[in-house]
Design a protein around this motif. Sequence first.
Motif, PDB file in Angstrom:
ATOM      1  N   ASP A 119      33.814  84.154  58.533  1.00 29.30           N
ATOM      2  CA  ASP A 119      34.713  84.518  56.837  1.00 29.30           C
ATOM      3  C   ASP A 119      34.766  83.792  55.986  1.00 29.30           C
ATOM      4  O   ASP A 119      34.420  83.361  54.778  1.00 29.30           O
ATOM      5  CB  ASP A 119      36.166  85.212  57.131  1.00 29.30           C
ATOM      6  N   VAL A 120      34.455  82.593  56.833  1.00 24.18           N
ATOM      7  CA  VAL A 120      34.146  81.084  55.966  1.00 24.18           C
ATOM      8  C   VAL A 120      33.064  80.874  55.129  1.00 24.18           C
ATOM      9  O   VAL A 120      32.472  80.935  54.042  1.00 24.18           O
ATOM     10  CB  VAL A 120      34.702  79.761  56.929  1.00 24.18           C
ATOM     11  N   GLU A 121      31.550  81.281  56.230  1.00 26.20           N
ATOM     12  CA  GLU A 121      30.679  80.785  56.114  1.00 26.20           C
ATOM     13  C   GLU A 121      29.713  82.388  55.933  1.00 26.20           C
ATOM     14  O   GLU A 121      28.696  81.366  54.680  1.00 26.20           O
ATOM     15  CB  GLU A 121      29.898  80.179  57.021  1.00 26.20           C
ATOM     16  N   GLU A 122      29.885  83.287  55.607  1.00 33.23           N
ATOM     17  CA  GLU A 122      29.614  84.052  54.602  1.00 33.23           C
ATOM     18  C   GLU A 122      30.340  85.108  53.536  1.00 33.23           C
ATOM     19  O   GLU A 122      29.742  86.240  53.079  1.00 33.23           O
ATOM     20  CB  GLU A 122      29.596  85.565  56.118  1.00 33.23           C
ATOM     21  N   GLY A 123      30.902  83.624  53.241  1.00 29.98           N
ATOM     22  CA  GLY A 123      31.757  83.860  51.709  1.00 29.98           C
ATOM     23  C   GLY A 123      32.517  85.054  51.516  1.00 29.98           C
ATOM     24  O   GLY A 123      32.902  85.720  50.646  1.00 29.98           O
ATOM     25  N   ARG A 124      33.189  85.859  52.698  1.00 30.89           N
ATOM     26  CA  ARG A 124      34.234  86.413  53.057  1.00 30.89           C
ATOM     27  C   ARG A 124      35.877  86.064  52.962  1.00 30.89           C
ATOM     28  O   ARG A 124      36.733  87.213  52.961  1.00 30.89           O
ATOM     29  CB  ARG A 124      34.368  87.587  54.350  1.00 30.89           C
ATOM     30  N   ALA A 125      36.424  84.594  53.098  1.00 29.94           N
ATOM     31  CA  ALA A 125      36.790  84.534  53.041  1.00 29.94           C
ATOM     32  C   ALA A 125      37.725  84.503  51.719  1.00 29.94           C
ATOM     33  O   ALA A 125      37.307  84.185  50.268  1.00 29.94           O
ATOM     34  CB  ALA A 125      37.287  82.701  53.010  1.00 29.94           C
ATOM     35  N   ASN A 126      38.854  84.902  51.456  1.00 31.53           N
ATOM     36  CA  ASN A 126      39.743  85.564  50.755  1.00 31.53           C
ATOM     37  C   ASN A 126      41.528  84.114  50.384  1.00 31.53           C
ATOM     38  O   ASN A 126      41.549  84.139  49.328  1.00 31.53           O
ATOM     39  CB  ASN A 126      40.547  86.495  50.557  1.00 31.53           C
ATOM     40  N   TYR A 127      40.722  83.367  50.709  1.00 29.75           N
ATOM     41  CA  TYR A 127      41.808  81.774  50.831  1.00 29.75           C
ATOM     42  C   TYR A 127      41.031  80.442  50.848  1.00 29.75           C
ATOM     43  O   TYR A 127      39.363  80.789  50.625  1.00 29.75           O
ATOM     44  CB  TYR A 127      42.486  81.880  51.956  1.00 29.75           C
ATOM     45  N   ARG A 128      41.687  79.591  50.077  1.00 31.65           N
ATOM     46  CA  ARG A 128      41.313  78.229  50.642  1.00 31.65           C
ATOM     47  C   ARG A 128      41.830  77.270  51.022  1.00 31.65           C
ATOM     48  O   ARG A 128      41.809  75.834  50.760  1.00 31.65           O
ATOM     49  CB  ARG A 128      41.560  77.961  48.577  1.00 31.65           C
ATOM     50  N   ALA A 129      42.615  77.265  51.994  1.00 30.53           N
ATOM     51  CA  ALA A 129      43.106  76.457  53.207  1.00 30.53           C
ATOM     52  C   ALA A 129      42.998  76.961  54.631  1.00 30.53           C
ATOM     53  O   ALA A 129      43.098  78.325  54.356  1.00 30.53           O
ATOM     54  CB  ALA A 129      44.491  75.821  52.258  1.00 30.53           C
ATOM     55  N   ILE A 130      43.092  76.499  55.244  1.00 30.57           N
ATOM     56  CA  ILE A 130      43.276  76.966  56.737  1.00 30.57           C
ATOM     57  C   ILE A 130      44.153  76.471  57.146  1.00 30.57           C
ATOM     58  O   ILE A 130      44.850  75.109  57.399  1.00 30.57           O
ATOM     59  CB  ILE A 130      42.262  77.105  57.205  1.00 30.57           C
ATOM     60  N   LEU A 131      45.886  77.087  57.644  1.00 33.46           N
ATOM     61  CA  LEU A 131      46.630  76.444  58.083  1.00 33.46           C
ATOM     62  C   LEU A 131      46.633  76.108  59.830  1.00 33.46           C
ATOM     63  O   LEU A 131      47.244  77.466  60.385  1.00 33.46           O
ATOM     64  CB  LEU A 131      48.234  76.420  57.696  1.00 33.46           C
ATOM     65  N   ASP A 148      33.649  66.167  69.242  1.00 32.61           N
ATOM     66  CA  ASP A 148      32.817  66.214  68.328  1.00 32.61           C
ATOM     67  C   ASP A 148      32.448  68.259  67.455  1.00 32.61           C
ATOM     68  O   ASP A 148      32.653  68.191  66.358  1.00 32.61           O
ATOM     69  CB  ASP A 148      31.688  65.564  68.048  1.00 32.61           C
ATOM     70  N   GLU A 149      33.102  68.514  69.038  1.00 28.58           N
ATOM     71  CA  GLU A 149      32.940  70.262  69.060  1.00 28.58           C
ATOM     72  C   GLU A 149      34.068  70.273  68.165  1.00 28.58           C
ATOM     73  O   GLU A 149      33.956  71.501  66.860  1.00 28.58           O
ATOM     74  CB  GLU A 149      32.939  71.118  70.372  1.00 28.58           C
ATOM     75  N   ALA A 150      35.548  69.720  68.102  1.00 23.74           N
ATOM     76  CA  ALA A 150      36.780  70.164  67.332  1.00 23.74           C
ATOM     77  C   ALA A 150      36.200  69.852  66.094  1.00 23.74           C
ATOM     78  O   ALA A 150      36.638  70.229  64.582  1.00 23.74           O
ATOM     79  CB  ALA A 150      37.919  69.420  68.006  1.00 23.74           C
ATOM     80  N   ALA A 151      36.099  68.663  65.691  1.00 24.29           N
ATOM     81  CA  ALA A 151      35.602  67.919  64.537  1.00 24.29           C
ATOM     82  C   ALA A 151      34.680  68.686  63.592  1.00 24.29           C
ATOM     83  O   ALA A 151      34.813  69.618  62.480  1.00 24.29           O
ATOM     84  CB  ALA A 151      34.715  66.398  64.324  1.00 24.29           C
ATOM     85  N   GLU A 152      33.556  69.102  64.496  1.00 24.31           N
ATOM     86  CA  GLU A 152      32.721  70.410  63.747  1.00 24.31           C
ATOM     87  C   GLU A 152      33.216  71.930  63.175  1.00 24.31           C
ATOM     88  O   GLU A 152      32.640  72.453  62.195  1.00 24.31           O
ATOM     89  CB  GLU A 152      31.618  70.691  64.905  1.00 24.31           C
ATOM     90  N   ILE A 153      33.656  72.243  63.893  1.00 30.07           N
ATOM     91  CA  ILE A 153      34.424  72.982  63.034  1.00 30.07           C
ATOM     92  C   ILE A 153      35.830  72.653  62.113  1.00 30.07           C
ATOM     93  O   ILE A 153      35.281  73.803  60.767  1.00 30.07           O
ATOM     94  CB  ILE A 153      35.272  73.726  64.464  1.00 30.07           C
ATOM     95  N   GLU A 154      36.346  72.137  62.027  1.00 32.22           N
ATOM     96  CA  GLU A 154      36.744  71.668  60.811  1.00 32.22           C
ATOM     97  C   GLU A 154      35.835  71.100  59.079  1.00 32.22           C
ATOM     98  O   GLU A 154      35.192  71.888  58.306  1.00 32.22           O
ATOM     99  CB  GLU A 154      37.362  70.344  60.689  1.00 32.22           C
ATOM    100  N   LEU A 155      34.432  70.451  60.102  1.00 32.37           N
ATOM    101  CA  LEU A 155      33.761  70.220  58.863  1.00 32.37           C
ATOM    102  C   LEU A 155      33.027  71.560  58.049  1.00 32.37           C
ATOM    103  O   LEU A 155      32.461  71.934  57.475  1.00 32.37           O
ATOM    104  CB  LEU A 155      32.464  69.424  59.288  1.00 32.37           C
ATOM    105  N   ARG A 156      32.703  73.129  59.593  1.00 32.60           N
ATOM    106  CA  ARG A 156      32.117  73.800  58.733  1.00 32.60           C
ATOM    107  C   ARG A 156      33.002  74.342  57.787  1.00 32.60           C
ATOM    108  O   ARG A 156      32.750  75.334  56.380  1.00 32.60           O
ATOM    109  CB  ARG A 156      32.033  75.210  60.172  1.00 32.60           C
ATOM    110  N   CYS A 157      34.239  74.727  57.909  1.00 28.82           N
ATOM    111  CA  CYS A 157      35.559  75.154  57.348  1.00 28.82           C
ATOM    112  C   CYS A 157      35.245  74.438  55.618  1.00 28.82           C
ATOM    113  O   CYS A 157      35.250  74.300  54.410  1.00 28.82           O
ATOM    114  CB  CYS A 157      36.678  74.713  57.087  1.00 28.82           C
TER     115      CYS A 157
END
Length: 523
Positions: A81-93, A107-116
């Motif tokens: 949703d985040v990378e394809e533009g479907r996210a209707n939010y500006r933050a993830i909690l 680095d795998e966990a860091a990559e997830i945050e970086l993608r967001c």
Amino acid sequence: MVIDWSQKNGDTTSSDRPKVPAATYVRMSTDHQKYSTDNQIAVIHRYAENNGFEITQSYADEGKSGLRLVGRDALQSLLSDVEEGRANYRAILVYDVSRWGRFQDPDEAAEIELRCKRQGILVHYCAEQFENDGSIGSSIIKTVKRAMAGEYSRELSVKVFNGQANLIRLGYRQGGAPGFGLRRQLIDQNGNPKRELTRGEHKSIATDRVILVSGPEEEVRVVTRIYDLFNKGRNEAEIAAALNAEGILTDWGRPWSRGTVHQVLINEKYVGNNVWGRTSFKLKQTHVRNPEGEWVRADGAFTGIVPIEIFERAGEIIAARAERLSDDAMLEKLAKVLEKQGYLSGLVIDEMEDCPSSSSYSHRFGSLLRAYALVGFVPDHDYRYLEINRALRRMYPDLLAGVIQGLQSSGGAVSQDLETDLLTINREFTASVVIVRCLQTPAGSLRWKVRLDTVLKPDVTVVVRMGPGNTEPHDYYLLPLLDMHQAVLRLCEFNGLSFDAYRCDSLSRFYAMAARRSFTEMV
């Protein structure tokens, strides 16, 4: 304790300030009650109220390991949703850093945050004692906590392995089918027998244990006869032919073959030895075949149905067949098998007459893979699919029995066609169960190829999609005949609403279809 950062420096959230739309992500494994999704959600909602966020979407992976991204549908949906533009939010909690995952590579966990972050969506860790503000301090703390999360899983894996190994040494069975002529016996914590476990059943009380016991007398006689015939000079193929001629089937209800007879002759459980750890899949990274010196064993743990001297005599005959051959002679025979069959696998080798067993090749050359290479077997595709298919065929009866049991537990009446395995539920609709092998592309994407039965045409096809490694189910699809217009379906991880509307994480929805409700006649 969770510090309320919203009140620092006298800053308060204004009631009339526009709220920031946010999504929540929660994950629960079985590591600790404090990480239950309800507790995570409570902390996240309190954080959102105190910091001006309005929750517009929620994602939850319940009962999912954090060791890998594979199988965590909610997190993959979030990233999509985040990378394809479907996210209707500006933050993830998120509750804390470890909820992204307990990856062995931080680095795998860091990559997830970086993608967001690349999409302009910031991540907030609601239960952490630092602000994720991009400062050097927060970056250092996150790196340390990611490494600590991975180390927690590694330490837990070691403890679980040691616990299982200890149970093996105490003589308790750890998973796997019992084998022809044997049965699984459930006992309580004092060693008192409770009942015999049927195929697909598992113990439900933590203090209960499972041991192996002798099966039906007629099966025990067949095992004894196999050893007797072999030690008198009959080979595996001849023994299989004799058993099949008498209509005797294996424990899986199939005809005997050279390979299945060979397995009875080499498995130590028939003399009562408890052997475990021939292969391992630690931290869900890679399947490895362990050297014999690392196997965990307890000799004489069960009451054997074959005397040790007879078992050892059979082993000597098997070893002598290979010892009489030089390396070149063994490879020559293997090359002939390759020429005749066009491919090689352990099953193919064990089924060939006048050829050493696959275990002999593995022992002589260090591994089957090296023996394959020495005879020029380098296929263009991944030849392991043959072994995978063999393992899935072994898995199928237990899985089917589990499905039948689930339907019956829901109150349904189930009949099974023993020739086709077609299930008829409540005399109302039919269903078939299909296990689908998981294929992984060079880029790491997952693919499944589903073949629907165009002859039986079941009303519902229950597709069991295996996960990477093909050792456990990834998810399930309930495909109705009315909506399926192709005989072959090619599925990827995400298939759009047309297919994924039929996807589910468990078969509870399918079992509910068999449930019955009573109606009181109204006068």
